[in-house]
Design a protein around this motif. Structure first.
Motif, mmCIF file in Angstrom:
data_model
loop_
_atom_site.group_PDB
_atom_site.id
_atom_site.type_symbol
_atom_site.label_atom_id
_atom_site.label_comp_id
_atom_site.label_asym_id
_atom_site.label_seq_id
_atom_site.Cartn_x
_atom_site.Cartn_y
_atom_site.Cartn_z
ATOM 1 N N MET A 89 -11.326 -16.163 -15.855
ATOM 2 C CA MET A 89 -12.269 -17.201 -15.767
ATOM 3 C C MET A 89 -12.726 -17.429 -16.948
ATOM 4 N N THR A 90 -12.570 -18.743 -17.600
ATOM 5 C CA THR A 90 -13.090 -19.085 -18.878
ATOM 6 C C THR A 90 -13.245 -20.413 -19.089
ATOM 7 N N ALA A 91 -13.881 -20.755 -20.169
ATOM 8 C CA ALA A 91 -14.231 -22.100 -20.751
ATOM 9 C C ALA A 91 -12.957 -22.738 -21.614
ATOM 10 N N LYS A 92 -12.086 -21.727 -22.028
ATOM 11 C CA LYS A 92 -10.911 -22.124 -22.754
ATOM 12 C C LYS A 92 -9.600 -22.194 -21.877
ATOM 13 N N VAL A 93 -9.662 -23.562 -21.513
ATOM 14 C CA VAL A 93 -8.683 -23.922 -20.390
ATOM 15 C C VAL A 93 -7.831 -25.147 -20.963
ATOM 16 N N GLN A 94 -7.459 -25.092 -22.452
ATOM 17 C CA GLN A 94 -6.567 -25.851 -22.740
ATOM 18 C C GLN A 94 -5.109 -25.527 -22.381
ATOM 19 N N SER A 95 -4.139 -26.481 -22.194
ATOM 20 C CA SER A 95 -2.728 -26.046 -21.486
ATOM 21 C C SER A 95 -2.129 -24.890 -22.239
ATOM 22 N N ASP A 96 -2.331 -24.846 -23.485
ATOM 23 C CA ASP A 96 -1.570 -23.813 -24.054
ATOM 24 C C ASP A 96 -2.379 -22.615 -23.973
ATOM 25 N N GLU A 97 -3.657 -22.481 -23.607
ATOM 26 C CA GLU A 97 -4.476 -21.343 -23.400
ATOM 27 C C GLU A 97 -4.131 -20.747 -22.052
ATOM 28 N N VAL A 98 -3.860 -21.619 -21.195
ATOM 29 C CA VAL A 98 -3.804 -21.420 -19.630
ATOM 30 C C VAL A 98 -2.375 -20.800 -19.457
ATOM 31 N N ALA A 99 -1.664 -21.526 -20.232
ATOM 32 C CA ALA A 99 0.172 -20.959 -20.402
ATOM 33 C C ALA A 99 0.034 -19.494 -20.721
ATOM 34 N N TYR A 100 -1.000 -19.253 -21.772
ATOM 35 C CA TYR A 100 -0.753 -17.920 -22.261
ATOM 36 C C TYR A 100 -1.492 -16.816 -21.047
ATOM 37 N N TYR A 101 -2.376 -17.207 -20.400
ATOM 38 C CA TYR A 101 -3.013 -16.334 -19.522
ATOM 39 C C TYR A 101 -2.216 -16.254 -18.479
ATOM 40 N N LYS A 102 -1.185 -17.197 -17.968
ATOM 41 C CA LYS A 102 -0.182 -16.751 -17.243
ATOM 42 C C LYS A 102 0.903 -16.008 -17.452
ATOM 43 N N LYS A 103 1.250 -16.288 -18.999
ATOM 44 C CA LYS A 103 2.173 -15.387 -19.375
ATOM 45 C C LYS A 103 1.874 -13.969 -19.393
ATOM 46 N N LEU A 104 0.727 -13.763 -19.615
ATOM 47 C CA LEU A 104 0.189 -12.450 -19.492
ATOM 48 C C LEU A 104 0.441 -11.715 -18.139
ATOM 49 N N GLY A 105 0.351 -12.567 -17.193
ATOM 50 C CA GLY A 105 0.514 -12.198 -15.721
ATOM 51 C C GLY A 105 -0.738 -12.653 -14.614
ATOM 52 N N ALA A 106 -1.455 -13.361 -15.288
ATOM 53 C CA ALA A 106 -2.633 -13.909 -14.459
ATOM 54 C C ALA A 106 -2.002 -14.988 -13.453
ATOM 55 N N ILE A 107 -2.481 -14.881 -12.072
ATOM 56 C CA ILE A 107 -2.048 -15.624 -11.039
ATOM 57 C C ILE A 107 -2.712 -17.011 -11.250
ATOM 58 N N ASP A 108 -3.824 -17.208 -11.894
ATOM 59 C CA ASP A 108 -4.436 -18.292 -12.120
ATOM 60 C C ASP A 108 -5.696 -18.254 -13.085
ATOM 61 N N VAL A 109 -6.116 -19.601 -13.337
ATOM 62 C CA VAL A 109 -7.571 -19.615 -14.290
ATOM 63 C C VAL A 109 -8.384 -20.562 -13.575
ATOM 64 N N ILE A 110 -9.613 -20.128 -13.515
ATOM 65 C CA ILE A 110 -10.787 -20.729 -13.116
ATOM 66 C C ILE A 110 -11.790 -21.226 -14.196
ATOM 67 N N PRO A 111 -11.861 -22.552 -14.249
ATOM 68 C CA PRO A 111 -12.568 -23.050 -15.438
ATOM 69 C C PRO A 111 -14.176 -22.785 -15.307
ATOM 70 N N LYS A 112 -14.685 -22.424 -16.504
ATOM 71 C CA LYS A 112 -16.146 -22.329 -16.506
ATOM 72 C C LYS A 112 -16.767 -23.576 -17.203
ATOM 73 N N PRO A 113 -17.876 -23.971 -17.108
ATOM 74 C CA PRO A 113 -18.729 -23.303 -15.680
ATOM 75 C C PRO A 113 -17.944 -23.573 -14.468
ATOM 76 N N PHE A 114 -18.345 -22.769 -13.170
ATOM 77 C CA PHE A 114 -17.601 -22.805 -12.029
ATOM 78 C C PHE A 114 -18.768 -23.418 -11.245
ATOM 79 N N ASP A 115 -18.181 -23.911 -9.904
ATOM 80 C CA ASP A 115 -19.131 -24.417 -9.017
ATOM 81 C C ASP A 115 -19.576 -23.309 -8.063
ATOM 82 N N PRO A 116 -20.750 -22.653 -7.953
ATOM 83 C CA PRO A 116 -20.850 -21.668 -7.215
ATOM 84 C C PRO A 116 -20.734 -21.786 -5.760
#
Length: 132
Positions: A89-116
């Protein structure tokens, strides 16, 4: 990785910002009906995760001390947690950043701020996609 959507019960949530943590706790426990264990740091998550045995880990990226990626790698080094799905969960959701998190092994990324009000459904939707 095949999991039953109904099996998602216990979520470990790691977030250093107390106000964000409080909103997410309300969203996930009261609205979503999940059993939640909240941690204010990566170090606390490493201490609590093995006994809690979460079905899913929600992990903030930007934290002092151990950041999200460092915490992720440390958690995956614990044998009982190595196959536990992680969502960043992060505000850092540029496509290269999301690709990095998924390369680490994350199943997905939820952008912040999120809708509660929709956070729990968003997590259930990601969980369900793992079955595909």
């Amino acid at each position: 990785m095949t999991r039953n959507c109904a099996a998602l019960q216990k979520i470990l949530y790691v977030e250093d910002e107390e106000d964000i943590r409080a909103v997410a706790e309300l969203a996930l426990e009261s609205v979503g009906g999940f059993t939640l264990r909240s941690c204010g740091s990566g170090q606390q998550a490493l201490q609590e995760a093995p006994d809690f045995a979460p079905d899913l880990i929600l992990l903030d990226v930007m934290m002092p001390g151990m950041d999200g990626p460092s915490t992720f790698e440390a958690l995956m080094g614990i044998p009982d947690l190595a196959d536990t799905p992680v969502i960043f969960m992060t505000a850092k959701v540029q496509s290269d950043e999301v690709a990095y998190y998924k390369k680490l092994g994350a199943i997905d990324v939820i952008p912040k701020p999120f809708d509660p009000m929709s956070l729990a459904d968003q997590i259930r939707s990601i969980w369900a996609r793992m079955e595909d």
